[in-house]
Design a protein around this motif. Structure first.
Motif, short mmCIF file in Angstrom:
data_model
loop_
_atom_site.label_atom_id
_atom_site.label_comp_id
_atom_site.label_asym_id
_atom_site.label_seq_id
_atom_site.Cartn_x
_atom_site.Cartn_y
_atom_site.Cartn_z
N ARG A 1 -1.43 -13.19 -5.25
CA ARG A 1 -1.62 -13.12 -6.71
C ARG A 1 -2.84 -13.93 -7.12
NH1 ARG A 1 3.70 -14.50 -7.28
NH2 ARG A 1 3.03 -16.51 -8.02
N GLU B 1 3.03 -5.08 -6.74
CA GLU B 1 2.21 -3.93 -6.36
C GLU B 1 0.77 -4.38 -6.20
OE1 GLU B 1 1.31 -1.82 -10.61
OE2 GLU B 1 3.36 -1.64 -9.85
N LEU B 2 -0.01 -3.55 -5.54
CA LEU B 2 -1.43 -3.86 -5.40
C LEU B 2 -2.06 -3.91 -6.78
CD1 LEU B 2 -2.41 -1.60 -2.36
CD2 LEU B 2 -1.86 -4.04 -2.35
N ALA B 3 -2.98 -4.83 -6.96
CA ALA B 3 -3.64 -4.99 -8.26
C ALA B 3 -4.49 -3.78 -8.62
CB ALA B 3 -4.49 -6.26 -8.27
N ASP B 4 -4.96 -3.06 -7.61
CA ASP B 4 -5.81 -1.89 -7.84
C ASP B 4 -5.59 -0.94 -6.67
OD1 ASP B 4 -8.31 -0.22 -7.58
OD2 ASP B 4 -8.86 -1.35 -9.37
N PRO B 5 -5.44 0.36 -6.93
CA PRO B 5 -5.21 1.31 -5.83
C PRO B 5 -6.34 1.32 -4.80
CG PRO B 5 -5.05 2.41 -7.97
CD PRO B 5 -5.41 0.99 -8.22
N ARG B 6 -7.53 0.90 -5.20
CA ARG B 6 -8.65 0.87 -4.26
C ARG B 6 -8.45 -0.14 -3.14
NH1 ARG B 6 -13.19 0.61 -8.86
NH2 ARG B 6 -11.56 -0.75 -9.63
N ILE B 7 -7.58 -1.13 -3.36
CA ILE B 7 -7.26 -2.08 -2.30
C ILE B 7 -6.57 -1.35 -1.15
CG2 ILE B 7 -5.89 -4.13 -1.69
CD1 ILE B 7 -6.40 -5.07 -4.63
N LEU C 1 -5.19 -9.87 -5.60
CA LEU C 1 -4.95 -8.66 -4.82
C LEU C 1 -3.64 -7.96 -5.16
CD1 LEU C 1 -6.25 -9.93 -1.37
CD2 LEU C 1 -7.43 -8.47 -3.03
N ARG D 1 0.84 -1.19 0.00
CA ARG D 1 0.00 0.00 0.00
C ARG D 1 0.88 1.25 0.00
NH1 ARG D 1 -0.86 0.67 4.85
NH2 ARG D 1 -0.73 2.83 5.31
N VAL E 1 -0.20 -7.87 -8.12
CA VAL E 1 0.28 -8.26 -9.45
C VAL E 1 1.79 -8.19 -9.47
CG1 VAL E 1 -1.80 -7.61 -10.73
CG2 VAL E 1 -0.02 -5.91 -10.34
#
Length: 111
Positions: free
Chosen positions: A59, A76-82, A63, A31, A65
């Protein structure tokens, strides 16, 4: 599959990731910033083999990638929203926490 079932599947995957302290720490570290596995292993104080198993789990849950960078891989996180979800969840837990959140934890094994 219904939208509700899909949503529940996603929440279940996220919950499984967070239930393990190492995976939770990995998500919190990612994060902050993407990182290479060797750096993450050093940060968490665990072996690279153990780290690799946890990264594979994250992976598979979708969550994190792996991003190729030259001959190395960065995670890194798969999506910044995580990351946003982690921040909001942590804030909510802190907001409702008390000194004895679950007085029966020892007998019920709940928290």
């Amino acid at each position: 599959m219904t939208a509700l079932a899909t949503d529940l599947d996603g929440l279940t995957r996220f919950g499984r990731a967070l239930v393990d302290p190492i995976r939770a720490r990995l998500l919190l570290a990612l994060r902050e910033a993407p990182a290479h596995p060797a750096d993450l292993a050093d940060l968490l104080g665990i072996s690279r083999t153990r780290l690799s198993n946890h990264l594979a789990c994250l992976r598979d849950c979708g969550l994190v990638v792996a991003v190729p960078v030259g001959r190395r891989v960065r995670y890194e996180l798969a999506d910044p929203r995580i990351g946003v979800a982690l921040d909001q969840l942590r804030a909510a837990v802190v907001a409702v926490a008390t000194e004895s959140t679950c007085p029966d934890a020892a007998t019920k094994g709940c928290c």
